[in-house]
Scaffold this motif. Structure first.
Motif, PDB file in Angstrom:
ATOM      1  N   GLY A 122      -3.397  -5.215  -2.643  1.00 52.73           N
ATOM      2  CA  GLY A 122      -2.902  -3.848  -2.773  1.00 52.73           C
ATOM      3  C   GLY A 122      -3.632  -3.125  -3.888  1.00 52.73           C
ATOM      4  O   GLY A 122      -4.804  -3.381  -4.149  1.00 52.73           O
ATOM      5  N   HIS A 123      -2.909  -2.236  -4.548  1.00 48.74           N
ATOM      6  CA  HIS A 123      -3.475  -1.423  -5.622  1.00 48.74           C
ATOM      7  C   HIS A 123      -2.993  -1.897  -6.985  1.00 48.74           C
ATOM      8  O   HIS A 123      -1.859  -2.348  -7.125  1.00 48.74           O
ATOM      9  N   ASN A 176       0.864  -1.183   0.000  1.00 47.24           N
ATOM     10  CA  ASN A 176       0.000   0.000   0.000  1.00 47.24           C
ATOM     11  C   ASN A 176       0.901   1.233   0.000  1.00 47.24           C
ATOM     12  O   ASN A 176       1.117   1.852   1.034  1.00 47.24           O
TER      13      ASN A 176
END
Length: 134
Positions: free
Chosen positions: A74-75, A16
């Motif tokens: 996560g992203h 993150n």
């Protein structure tokens, strides 16, 4: 810990980066851990976690732990890749092609790769294509 050859090793890779919206990754990992602990098959799994992973950390964690299952949380940023921090704490994208090239080295070891990140279909497709071609 069970030393049985049927034990599956799960490696959670969490990222993150500071430049991205905050995610509650700890809650996601806690829920996975709790679900495994409550399962009647809990002795068939070992769960390892690596937090704030950088691109180089992924390979190292795979070599150290030798997982059967990878779970990334996560992203994602579509074709740009998954969002991680680099060594200096700057946002760095890891493309599906880079992941596929890395993961092909472990194709016989991995049984499953999960990506829990927005806009990560591109990475998943690249990993699947590499697996099919090997």
């Amino acid at each position: 810990m069970n030393s049985n050859a049927n034990v599956k090793k799960i490696l959670i890779l969490a990222a993150n980066p500071n430049q991205t919206k905050s995610l509650n990754l700890a809650e996601e990992v806690r829920e996975i851990k709790e679900a495994l602990q409550l399962s009647k098959y809990r002795d068939r799994f070992i769960l390892e976690q690596e937090w704030a992973v950088r691109p180089r950390d992924i390979r190292r964690a795979i070599l150290d732990f030798r997982p059967n299952i990878i779970h990334f949380c996560g992203h994602g940023a579509g074709s740009q890749g998954l969002c991680l921090d680099d060594e200096a704490g700057n946002l760095q994208f890891v493309t599906g092609e880079v992941l596929a090239d890395l993961f092909k080295n472990f194709a016989t070891q991995f049984e499953c790769v999960l990506i829990n990140a927005c806009y990560s279909e591109v990475q998943a497709d690249a990993i699947v294509q590499q697996r099919i071609l090997t």
